[in-house]
Design an enzyme around this catalytic site. Structure first.
Site, PDB file in Angstrom:
ATOM      1  N   GLN A  92       2.175   3.295 -10.724  1.00 31.05           N
ATOM      2  CA  GLN A  92       1.614   1.962 -10.977  1.00 31.05           C
ATOM      3  C   GLN A  92       0.092   2.038 -11.129  1.00 31.05           C
ATOM      4  OE1 GLN A  92       2.784  -1.838  -8.902  1.00 31.05           O
ATOM      5  NE2 GLN A  92       1.040  -1.287  -7.624  1.00 31.05           N
TER       6      GLN A  92
ATOM      7  N   GLY B 280      -1.271  -0.962   5.269  1.00 32.43           N
ATOM      8  CA  GLY B 280      -1.608  -0.365   3.969  1.00 32.43           C
ATOM      9  C   GLY B 280      -2.386  -1.356   3.115  1.00 32.43           C
ATOM     10  N   HIS B 281      -1.947  -2.620   3.135  1.00 31.44           N
ATOM     11  CA  HIS B 281      -2.670  -3.640   2.368  1.00 31.44           C
ATOM     12  C   HIS B 281      -4.065  -3.862   2.955  1.00 31.44           C
ATOM     13  CE1 HIS B 281       1.678  -4.732   1.733  1.00 31.44           C
ATOM     14  NE2 HIS B 281       1.260  -4.660   0.489  1.00 31.44           N
TER      15      HIS B 281
ATOM     16  N   SER C 295       6.816  -2.374   2.814  1.00 33.02           N
ATOM     17  CA  SER C 295       7.540  -3.581   3.255  1.00 33.02           C
ATOM     18  C   SER C 295       9.044  -3.300   3.329  1.00 33.02           C
ATOM     19  CB  SER C 295       7.256  -4.733   2.297  1.00 33.02           C
ATOM     20  OG  SER C 295       7.572  -4.337   0.981  1.00 33.02           O
TER      21      SER C 295
ATOM     22  N   LEU D 141       2.738  -8.294   4.231  1.00 35.32           N
ATOM     23  CA  LEU D 141       1.568  -7.421   4.373  1.00 35.32           C
ATOM     24  C   LEU D 141       1.648  -6.525   5.600  1.00 35.32           C
ATOM     25  CD1 LEU D 141      -1.195  -9.973   3.341  1.00 35.32           C
ATOM     26  CD2 LEU D 141       0.051  -8.330   1.926  1.00 35.32           C
TER      27      LEU D 141
HETATM   28  P1  AMP Z   1       3.015  -4.576  -2.795  1.00 38.12           P
HETATM   29  O1  AMP Z   1       2.659  -5.849  -2.108  1.00 38.12           O
HETATM   30  O2  AMP Z   1       4.017  -3.766  -2.082  1.00 38.12           O
HETATM   31  O3  AMP Z   1       3.299  -4.789  -4.255  1.00 38.12           O
HETATM   32  O4  AMP Z   1       1.719  -3.648  -2.766  1.00 38.12           O
HETATM   33  C1  AMP Z   1       0.454  -4.157  -3.031  1.00 38.12           C
HETATM   34  C2  AMP Z   1      -0.532  -3.032  -3.040  1.00 38.12           C
HETATM   35  O5  AMP Z   1      -0.520  -2.352  -1.787  1.00 38.12           O
HETATM   36  C3  AMP Z   1      -0.226  -1.970  -4.100  1.00 38.12           C
HETATM   37  O6  AMP Z   1      -1.441  -1.558  -4.707  1.00 38.12           O
HETATM   38  C4  AMP Z   1       0.381  -0.870  -3.294  1.00 38.12           C
HETATM   39  O7  AMP Z   1       0.217   0.409  -3.878  1.00 38.12           O
HETATM   40  C5  AMP Z   1      -0.416  -0.973  -2.010  1.00 38.12           C
HETATM   41  N1  AMP Z   1       0.271  -0.315  -0.886  1.00 38.12           N
HETATM   42  C6  AMP Z   1       1.551  -0.503  -0.475  1.00 38.12           C
HETATM   43  N2  AMP Z   1       1.845   0.316   0.561  1.00 38.12           N
HETATM   44  C7  AMP Z   1       0.730   1.048   0.803  1.00 38.12           C
HETATM   45  C8  AMP Z   1       0.401   2.090   1.734  1.00 38.12           C
HETATM   46  N3  AMP Z   1       1.285   2.534   2.632  1.00 38.12           N
HETATM   47  N4  AMP Z   1      -0.853   2.617   1.702  1.00 38.12           N
HETATM   48  C9  AMP Z   1      -1.757   2.174   0.778  1.00 38.12           C
HETATM   49  N5  AMP Z   1      -1.506   1.194  -0.120  1.00 38.12           N
HETATM   50  C10 AMP Z   1      -0.283   0.648  -0.115  1.00 38.12           C
END
Ligand code: AMP
Length: 301
Positions: free
Chosen positions: A153, A36-37, A186, A33
């Site tokens: 997505q 962004g999360h 990440s 995390l």
């Molecule tokens: P992940 O754990 O990478 O699968 O991402 C989980 C959620 O976080 C997904 O909805 C991603 O689109 C969102 N996410 C990842 N990176 C960012 C970011 N930089 N800004 C906003 N949301 C993000």
């Protein structure tokens, strides 16, 4: 923050959170995390609901050539970050809970899932849709937050929810970026110092191309130029395209809602990013959208 690792624990936790009459929002994640999360959790809380975040590294969404074992995992740090971000519940299912023996139902989205990531990562969106559908069934959230960072997505999830009449509102959250424009991810940790210095060019080139398109410059030469600039800087561009923002079909002109999307490898790291191109406001014609550069305060520090 409550933690649940079993379906019965989850039911109890959700009931406790709903007891006060509040709704429930879900933020699906794969851990590792970052801020962004946290922005997704903040968006859920801003919508007035209790926030649940799931952490599950979903084997189904890794394409055959992608390394599930290499995905960064640090549960203790993730739980700390969720608590700091104001999350009310962490849902930590294991693979046997998500895909118990005999599990046989999978969600196949066509339309917005077919091109771009869908083409280059076989099975990826089937994995995403199947796990998100399971998460919605488990948590039964009133709303769920997804990042615009993964634009395709977000559209795939919206399409699934609409097609299956799932009773959940989907909120798209703008991409959180480093001060130099690099979208938080990440995967950024795998960039060498030199690659990290080059990486912000992806968002810069997209933003400049979007501004040029909004000024009315022709699409194809602009895309060629943007791709050439990235190539010259060392990116291996997989795609760079103007698409309609919901169906992800290639767009010949920057209509309202259009999006510039790109995927490019920098050394071993595959980066994706996207920006809005234009919005039509009555009497104003096309104008550039605020790509929301800049970084919100990091709630983890
Ligand atoms: P992940 O754990 O990478 O699968 O991402 C989980 C959620 O976080 C997904 O909805 C991603 O689109 C969102 N996410 C990842 N990176 C960012 C970011 N930089 N800004 C906003 N949301 C993000």
């Amino acid at each position: 923050m409550l933690e649940a690792r079993t379906l019965s624990g989850l039911r109890e936790a959700c009931a406790a959170l709903r007891a006060g009459g509040r709704g429930l929002g879900l933020v699906p994640t794969m851990g590792a995390l970052h801020a962004g999360h946290a922005a997704l959790i903040a968006a859920a809380r801003d919508a007035g609901v209790a926030a649940a975040a799931s952490i599950f590294v979903n084997p189904l969404q890794f394409a055959p050539d992608e390394d599930l074992a290499r995905y960064p995992r640090d549960e203790a740090a993730d739980l700390h970050r969720l608590a700091q971000a104001g999350c009310d519940l962490a849902w930590l299912p294991d693979a046997a809970t998500m895909y118990p023996p005999g599990s046989a139902t999978y969600v196949e989205v066509a339309g917005p899932a077919l091109r771009w990531e869908g083409e280059r990562r076989p099975g990826h969106f089937r994995g995403v849709a199947s796990v998100v559908a399971r998460l919605f069934g488990q948590v039964r959230p009133d709303l769920a937050c997804f990042g615009e960072k993964d634009w395709q997505q977000l559209q795939v999830v919206r399409r699934m929810v609409q097609d299956l009449h799932l009773p959940v509102r989907i909120i798209g959250v703008p991409t959180l970026r480093e001060p130099d424009g690099l979208a938080l991810s990440s995967r950024n940790r795998f960039l060498s110092p030199a690659e990290r210095r080059t990486a912000p060019l992806l968002s810069a080139v997209l933003a400049e191309a979007a501004a040029a398109l909004a000024r009315g410059e022709p699409v194809d030469p602009m895309l060629d130029l943007a791709g050439a600039r990235l190539g010259a800087a060392g990116f291996a561009v997989e795609y760079l395209a103007l698409v309609d923002g919901t169906g992800l079909e290639p767009a010949a002109t920057p209509e309202p809602g259009a999006r510039l999307i790109a995927a490019a490898r920098l050394g071993p790291v595959r980066l994706i990013d996207n920006v809005g191109v234009c919005a039509k406001e009555e009497g104003q014609g096309l104008r550039p959208l605020d790509p929301r550069w800049g970084r919100a305060p990091d709630p983890f520090t």
